[in-house]
Design a protein around this motif. Structure first.
Motif, PDB file in Angstrom:
ATOM      1  N   ARG A  10       0.858  -1.185   0.000  1.00  0.00           N
ATOM      2  CA  ARG A  10       0.000   0.000   0.000  1.00  0.00           C
ATOM      3  C   ARG A  10       0.893   1.233   0.000  1.00  0.00           C
ATOM      4  N   GLN A  11       0.437   2.274  -0.621  1.00  0.00           N
ATOM      5  CA  GLN A  11       1.207   3.515  -0.645  1.00  0.00           C
ATOM      6  C   GLN A  11       0.539   4.570   0.215  1.00  0.00           C
ATOM      7  N   ILE A  12       1.362   5.247   0.999  1.00  0.00           N
ATOM      8  CA  ILE A  12       0.901   6.420   1.744  1.00  0.00           C
ATOM      9  C   ILE A  12       1.991   7.469   1.634  1.00  0.00           C
ATOM     10  N   ARG A  13       1.602   8.710   1.759  1.00  0.00           N
ATOM     11  CA  ARG A  13       2.577   9.794   1.683  1.00  0.00           C
ATOM     12  C   ARG A  13       2.858  10.298   3.083  1.00  0.00           C
ATOM     13  N   ILE A  14       4.132  10.292   3.438  1.00  0.00           N
ATOM     14  CA  ILE A  14       4.584  10.756   4.746  1.00  0.00           C
ATOM     15  C   ILE A  14       5.839  11.578   4.507  1.00  0.00           C
ATOM     16  N   GLY A  15       5.999  12.651   5.255  1.00  0.00           N
ATOM     17  CA  GLY A  15       7.176  13.508   5.113  1.00  0.00           C
ATOM     18  C   GLY A  15       8.415  12.882   5.741  1.00  0.00           C
ATOM     19  N   ASP A  16       9.326  13.738   6.138  1.00  0.00           N
ATOM     20  CA  ASP A  16      10.594  13.283   6.703  1.00  0.00           C
ATOM     21  C   ASP A  16      10.437  12.503   8.002  1.00  0.00           C
ATOM     22  N   GLU A  17       9.254  12.571   8.611  1.00  0.00           N
ATOM     23  CA  GLU A  17       9.013  11.769   9.816  1.00  0.00           C
ATOM     24  C   GLU A  17       9.190  10.281   9.531  1.00  0.00           C
ATOM     25  N   TRP A  18       9.058   9.876   8.274  1.00  0.00           N
ATOM     26  CA  TRP A  18       9.218   8.477   7.900  1.00  0.00           C
ATOM     27  C   TRP A  18      10.618   7.978   8.280  1.00  0.00           C
ATOM     28  N   TYR A  19      11.616   8.832   8.086  1.00  0.00           N
ATOM     29  CA  TYR A  19      12.991   8.447   8.418  1.00  0.00           C
ATOM     30  C   TYR A  19      13.180   8.369   9.933  1.00  0.00           C
ATOM     31  N   ASP A  20      12.551   9.281  10.653  1.00  0.00           N
ATOM     32  CA  ASP A  20      12.587   9.233  12.120  1.00  0.00           C
ATOM     33  C   ASP A  20      11.898   7.974  12.618  1.00  0.00           C
ATOM     34  N   PHE A  21      10.777   7.654  11.995  1.00  0.00           N
ATOM     35  CA  PHE A  21      10.024   6.454  12.352  1.00  0.00           C
ATOM     36  C   PHE A  21      10.876   5.209  12.121  1.00  0.00           C
ATOM     37  N   ASP A  22      11.598   5.176  11.017  1.00  0.00           N
ATOM     38  CA  ASP A  22      12.469   4.043  10.719  1.00  0.00           C
ATOM     39  C   ASP A  22      13.526   3.869  11.803  1.00  0.00           C
ATOM     40  N   ALA A  23      14.173   4.955  12.182  1.00  0.00           N
ATOM     41  CA  ALA A  23      15.184   4.884  13.240  1.00  0.00           C
ATOM     42  C   ALA A  23      14.560   4.427  14.551  1.00  0.00           C
ATOM     43  N   ALA A  24      13.360   4.909  14.828  1.00  0.00           N
ATOM     44  CA  ALA A  24      12.689   4.560  16.079  1.00  0.00           C
ATOM     45  C   ALA A  24      12.351   3.075  16.146  1.00  0.00           C
ATOM     46  N   VAL A  25      11.787   2.531  15.066  1.00  0.00           N
ATOM     47  CA  VAL A  25      11.416   1.111  15.108  1.00  0.00           C
ATOM     48  C   VAL A  25      12.642   0.215  15.111  1.00  0.00           C
ATOM     49  N   LYS A  26      13.689   0.634  14.409  1.00  0.00           N
ATOM     50  CA  LYS A  26      14.920  -0.165  14.423  1.00  0.00           C
ATOM     51  C   LYS A  26      15.544  -0.198  15.813  1.00  0.00           C
ATOM     52  N   LEU A  28      14.034  -0.488  18.443  1.00  0.00           N
ATOM     53  CA  LEU A  28      13.272  -1.480  19.211  1.00  0.00           C
ATOM     54  C   LEU A  28      13.325  -2.852  18.546  1.00  0.00           C
ATOM     55  N   ASP A  29      14.205  -2.998  17.546  1.00  0.00           N
ATOM     56  CA  ASP A  29      14.417  -4.268  16.853  1.00  0.00           C
ATOM     57  C   ASP A  29      13.139  -4.793  16.207  1.00  0.00           C
ATOM     58  N   THR A  30      12.449  -3.896  15.488  1.00  0.00           N
ATOM     59  CA  THR A  30      11.247  -4.300  14.763  1.00  0.00           C
ATOM     60  C   THR A  30      11.245  -3.596  13.415  1.00  0.00           C
ATOM     61  N   GLU A  31      10.117  -3.629  12.720  1.00  0.00           N
ATOM     62  CA  GLU A  31       9.998  -3.020  11.396  1.00  0.00           C
ATOM     63  C   GLU A  31       8.826  -2.057  11.361  1.00  0.00           C
ATOM     64  N   ARG A  32       8.902  -1.096  10.439  1.00  0.00           N
ATOM     65  CA  ARG A  32       7.821  -0.113  10.308  1.00  0.00           C
ATOM     66  C   ARG A  32       6.481  -0.781  10.062  1.00  0.00           C
ATOM     67  N   ALA A  33       6.445  -1.770   9.169  1.00  0.00           N
ATOM     68  CA  ALA A  33       5.167  -2.414   8.831  1.00  0.00           C
ATOM     69  C   ALA A  33       4.544  -3.076  10.059  1.00  0.00           C
ATOM     70  N   ALA A  34       5.352  -3.695  10.885  1.00  0.00           N
ATOM     71  CA  ALA A  34       4.823  -4.358  12.079  1.00  0.00           C
ATOM     72  C   ALA A  34       4.192  -3.342  13.025  1.00  0.00           C
ATOM     73  N   VAL A  35       4.856  -2.199  13.208  1.00  0.00           N
ATOM     74  CA  VAL A  35       4.314  -1.163  14.091  1.00  0.00           C
ATOM     75  C   VAL A  35       3.063  -0.555  13.475  1.00  0.00           C
ATOM     76  N   MET A  36       3.060  -0.340  12.178  1.00  0.00           N
ATOM     77  CA  MET A  36       1.878   0.210  11.515  1.00  0.00           C
ATOM     78  C   MET A  36       0.671  -0.721  11.688  1.00  0.00           C
ATOM     79  N   ARG A  37       0.898  -2.029  11.550  1.00  0.00           N
ATOM     80  CA  ARG A  37      -0.210  -2.976  11.733  1.00  0.00           C
ATOM     81  C   ARG A  37      -0.762  -2.905  13.153  1.00  0.00           C
ATOM     82  N   LEU A  38       0.122  -2.791  14.143  1.00  0.00           N
ATOM     83  CA  LEU A  38      -0.326  -2.665  15.531  1.00  0.00           C
ATOM     84  C   LEU A  38      -1.124  -1.380  15.734  1.00  0.00           C
ATOM     85  N   LEU A  39      -0.643  -0.288  15.181  1.00  0.00           N
ATOM     86  CA  LEU A  39      -1.348   0.984  15.316  1.00  0.00           C
ATOM     87  C   LEU A  39      -2.719   0.943  14.652  1.00  0.00           C
TER      88      LEU A  39
END
Length: 74
Positions: A10-26, A28-39
């Protein structure tokens, strides 16, 4: 077909927060998609759904600092 995903991309548009989100999930030793599914499950009030853990705020601040230091083309 090798590497066929179980769910369609799926495609969504997100600004530079996407890179911050990537660093944040990493951190915690997980992936963006896993956190998105939980949210999404939590947002939809699925039974038993809980918010995922959040990283230290410093992780996000460090990621932003590093990105700015690397310059606009990094």
């Amino acid at each position: 077909m090798p590497n066929a995903p179980k769910t369609p991309a799926r495609q969504i548009r997100i600004g530079d927060e996407w890179y911050d989100f990537d660093a944040a999930v990493k951190s915690l030793d997980t992936e963006r998609a896993a956190v998105m599914r939980l949210l999404i499950a939590w947002y939809l009030r699925e039974p038993g759904a809980k918010l995922p853990p959040r990283p230290d705020r410093q992780v996000v601040l460090d990621a932003r600092r590093d990105r700015r230091a690397a310059g606009p083309d990094a």
